[in-house]
Design a protein around this motif. Sequence first.
Motif, PDB file in Angstrom:
ATOM      1  N   ALA A 162     -54.377 -61.075 -44.665  1.00 14.14           N
ATOM      2  CA  ALA A 162     -55.489 -61.427 -44.222  1.00 14.14           C
ATOM      3  C   ALA A 162     -55.268 -61.784 -42.446  1.00 14.14           C
ATOM      4  N   SER A 163     -54.135 -62.512 -42.523  1.00 16.07           N
ATOM      5  CA  SER A 163     -53.722 -62.928 -41.159  1.00 16.07           C
ATOM      6  C   SER A 163     -53.376 -61.661 -40.208  1.00 16.07           C
ATOM      7  N   PHE A 164     -52.851 -60.549 -41.038  1.00 16.54           N
ATOM      8  CA  PHE A 164     -52.349 -59.528 -40.395  1.00 16.54           C
ATOM      9  C   PHE A 164     -53.573 -58.523 -40.012  1.00 16.54           C
ATOM     10  N   ALA A 165     -54.546 -58.539 -40.688  1.00 14.03           N
ATOM     11  CA  ALA A 165     -55.733 -57.818 -40.561  1.00 14.03           C
ATOM     12  C   ALA A 165     -56.409 -58.069 -39.063  1.00 14.03           C
ATOM     13  N   ALA A 166     -56.084 -59.268 -38.491  1.00 14.90           N
ATOM     14  CA  ALA A 166     -56.734 -59.528 -37.232  1.00 14.90           C
ATOM     15  C   ALA A 166     -55.864 -59.173 -35.964  1.00 14.90           C
ATOM     16  N   ILE A 167     -54.541 -58.482 -36.352  1.00 15.92           N
ATOM     17  CA  ILE A 167     -53.508 -57.954 -35.414  1.00 15.92           C
ATOM     18  C   ILE A 167     -54.314 -56.876 -34.666  1.00 15.92           C
ATOM     19  N   ASN A 168     -54.372 -56.789 -33.370  1.00 12.37           N
ATOM     20  CA  ASN A 168     -54.633 -55.618 -32.670  1.00 12.37           C
ATOM     21  C   ASN A 168     -55.905 -54.890 -33.144  1.00 12.37           C
ATOM     22  N   PRO A 169     -57.231 -55.863 -33.189  1.00  7.12           N
ATOM     23  CA  PRO A 169     -58.441 -55.111 -33.966  1.00  7.12           C
ATOM     24  C   PRO A 169     -59.190 -54.518 -33.034  1.00  7.12           C
ATOM     25  N   SER A 170     -58.744 -53.987 -31.670  1.00  6.02           N
ATOM     26  CA  SER A 170     -59.571 -53.426 -30.993  1.00  6.02           C
ATOM     27  C   SER A 170     -60.188 -52.329 -31.271  1.00  6.02           C
ATOM     28  N   ASP A 171     -61.697 -52.231 -30.926  1.00  2.00           N
ATOM     29  CA  ASP A 171     -62.387 -51.038 -31.350  1.00  2.00           C
ATOM     30  C   ASP A 171     -61.849 -49.685 -30.736  1.00  2.00           C
ATOM     31  N   GLU A 172     -61.198 -49.955 -29.756  1.00  2.00           N
ATOM     32  CA  GLU A 172     -60.786 -48.569 -29.094  1.00  2.00           C
ATOM     33  C   GLU A 172     -59.380 -48.092 -29.574  1.00  2.00           C
ATOM     34  N   ALA A 173     -58.986 -49.010 -30.257  1.00  4.21           N
ATOM     35  CA  ALA A 173     -57.400 -48.776 -30.671  1.00  4.21           C
ATOM     36  C   ALA A 173     -57.364 -47.757 -32.077  1.00  4.21           C
ATOM     37  N   ASP A 174     -56.387 -46.931 -31.884  1.00  2.00           N
ATOM     38  CA  ASP A 174     -56.281 -45.936 -33.157  1.00  2.00           C
ATOM     39  C   ASP A 174     -55.831 -46.733 -34.252  1.00  2.00           C
ATOM     40  N   HIS A 175     -56.642 -46.392 -35.488  1.00  2.00           N
ATOM     41  CA  HIS A 175     -56.299 -47.382 -36.524  1.00  2.00           C
ATOM     42  C   HIS A 175     -55.616 -46.895 -37.515  1.00  2.00           C
ATOM     43  N   GLY A 176     -55.165 -45.559 -37.297  1.00  2.00           N
ATOM     44  CA  GLY A 176     -54.651 -44.745 -38.569  1.00  2.00           C
ATOM     45  C   GLY A 176     -53.620 -45.448 -39.448  1.00  2.00           C
ATOM     46  N   ASP A 177     -52.452 -46.207 -38.950  1.00  2.00           N
ATOM     47  CA  ASP A 177     -51.231 -46.550 -39.519  1.00  2.00           C
ATOM     48  C   ASP A 177     -51.213 -48.151 -38.950  1.00  2.00           C
ATOM     49  N   ARG A 178     -52.205 -48.330 -38.248  1.00  2.00           N
ATOM     50  CA  ARG A 178     -51.800 -49.824 -37.630  1.00  2.00           C
ATOM     51  C   ARG A 178     -51.728 -50.906 -38.592  1.00  2.00           C
ATOM     52  N   ILE A 179     -50.967 -51.665 -38.344  1.00  2.00           N
ATOM     53  CA  ILE A 179     -50.644 -53.018 -39.307  1.00  2.00           C
ATOM     54  C   ILE A 179     -52.267 -53.519 -39.943  1.00  2.00           C
ATOM     55  N   SER A 180     -53.179 -53.765 -39.137  1.00  2.00           N
ATOM     56  CA  SER A 180     -54.273 -54.215 -39.558  1.00  2.00           C
ATOM     57  C   SER A 180     -55.018 -53.469 -40.538  1.00  2.00           C
ATOM     58  N   HIS A 181     -55.008 -52.035 -40.270  1.00  2.00           N
ATOM     59  CA  HIS A 181     -55.522 -51.183 -41.177  1.00  2.00           C
ATOM     60  C   HIS A 181     -54.946 -51.137 -42.755  1.00  2.00           C
ATOM     61  N   GLN A 182     -53.735 -51.126 -42.629  1.00  2.00           N
ATOM     62  CA  GLN A 182     -52.947 -51.322 -43.776  1.00  2.00           C
ATOM     63  C   GLN A 182     -53.008 -52.382 -44.605  1.00  2.00           C
ATOM     64  N   ALA A 183     -53.041 -53.541 -43.716  1.00  2.00           N
ATOM     65  CA  ALA A 183     -53.210 -54.846 -44.463  1.00  2.00           C
ATOM     66  C   ALA A 183     -54.551 -54.954 -45.284  1.00  2.00           C
ATOM     67  N   VAL A 184     -55.561 -54.451 -44.605  1.00  2.00           N
ATOM     68  CA  VAL A 184     -56.781 -54.479 -45.516  1.00  2.00           C
ATOM     69  C   VAL A 184     -56.886 -53.610 -46.584  1.00  2.00           C
ATOM     70  N   PHE A 185     -56.107 -52.408 -46.605  1.00  2.00           N
ATOM     71  CA  PHE A 185     -56.010 -51.497 -47.652  1.00  2.00           C
ATOM     72  C   PHE A 185     -55.036 -52.360 -48.820  1.00  2.00           C
ATOM     73  N   ALA A 186     -54.296 -53.083 -48.289  1.00  2.00           N
ATOM     74  CA  ALA A 186     -53.346 -53.649 -49.182  1.00  2.00           C
ATOM     75  C   ALA A 186     -53.932 -54.833 -50.049  1.00  2.00           C
ATOM     76  N   ILE A 187     -54.860 -55.561 -49.059  1.00  2.00           N
ATOM     77  CA  ILE A 187     -55.682 -56.542 -49.868  1.00  2.00           C
ATOM     78  C   ILE A 187     -56.518 -56.000 -50.865  1.00  2.00           C
ATOM     79  N   ALA A 188     -57.373 -54.878 -50.615  1.00  2.00           N
ATOM     80  CA  ALA A 188     -58.104 -54.387 -51.453  1.00  2.00           C
ATOM     81  C   ALA A 188     -57.508 -53.936 -52.813  1.00  2.00           C
ATOM     82  N   LEU A 189     -56.306 -53.663 -52.698  1.00  2.00           N
ATOM     83  CA  LEU A 189     -55.446 -53.106 -53.957  1.00  2.00           C
ATOM     84  C   LEU A 189     -55.201 -54.388 -54.867  1.00  2.00           C
TER      85      LEU A 189
END
Length: 365
Positions: A162-189
Amino acid sequence: MSLYTKLIGLAFALLLLAGSLQAQKPNITNAKLQELSANAGLKPAIAEISSKAAGPVWIGYRIPAKAKERTMCCWESGRDNDNGKCCLGCRMDSEHGGSFSGTASNCAPPEPVPYAFVFLKYEAAKPAKARVFSKDCPLDFGGLPLYWLEGVKPEQSVELLASFAAINPSDEADHGDRISHQAVFAIALHDVSAADASLRTLIQPNQPLRLRENAAFWLGVERGKSGLDILRETVKSDSDERFREKTTFAISQSKEPEALQELIGMAHNDASPRVRGQAIFWLAQKAGRKEAGEISAAIENDPDTQVKKKAVFALSQIHDGEGVPLLINVAKSNKNPAVRKQAFFWLGQSKDPRALNFLEEILTK
């Protein structure tokens, strides 16, 4: 029972446990592997490893996950090997991580397993990547150190991610494999209630929109009834129509029976025409006869012409031609000229013989 027999039984049980734990480890190659305990806590273990590392380092551990028939590997692993039956594996520095629904290869275990693997890459003592893989994905670490942690408590993993999910959360950033995107996926699992609580926090209005959308998506895909309940609760009280519009897709991905009813409710009742139109679109992707009727009702009753036109398009998207008779009815009888025109357009795009017969009949009168 004699003491000797008890000792033999205990030794056998320990052997079985050791074998089970060994079987629950990833398929690792080309790594400088060390195994450590995280019994004293996940964060302290990671802090010690990352602070002493001379260069990039990977840290991995196992999490409990729903036993589903799926492969989590790399996009390039979709290519077959010489036998055409098995995924090729993943280079850990590749940017092409992905999750596949269903069994993507015959390398998968005979039965779905109730766990997955999380890997975190640290550079200069800071997190650089988070990735999640299933047991059937061979992993190449490119000669880098890998610290495998046993005894990780899943709640501590959720908290860290969850602390990783807030890393670089800019709306403009490409979130394809960004750490915050993958962290949220991992949490959900994570198959623990702490994952629901964490995603509920990440979906709140005070979070960046892209982070909220990502959390909403995985609530719909992975969290079952509890995830749908969180989405339903959030949508009802949320004032951001962009977020509600995106959430219609997340709700459409839920396998819960109540998900369709929630979409129908949004299609009828949401204050925003954009949200109503998007709910109608996703209804069409799952529509049976009942849902097709709801879409037709929107064409007749929604006060906004743009929503009516989206509903006409939605009828054209219903599988197996179920929407064609409804489109013909709209083209014949709807009182709104713009809506009738839209129905004619989508009938013209259809290859259904009923649509072609109707258009021929109109044109030859």
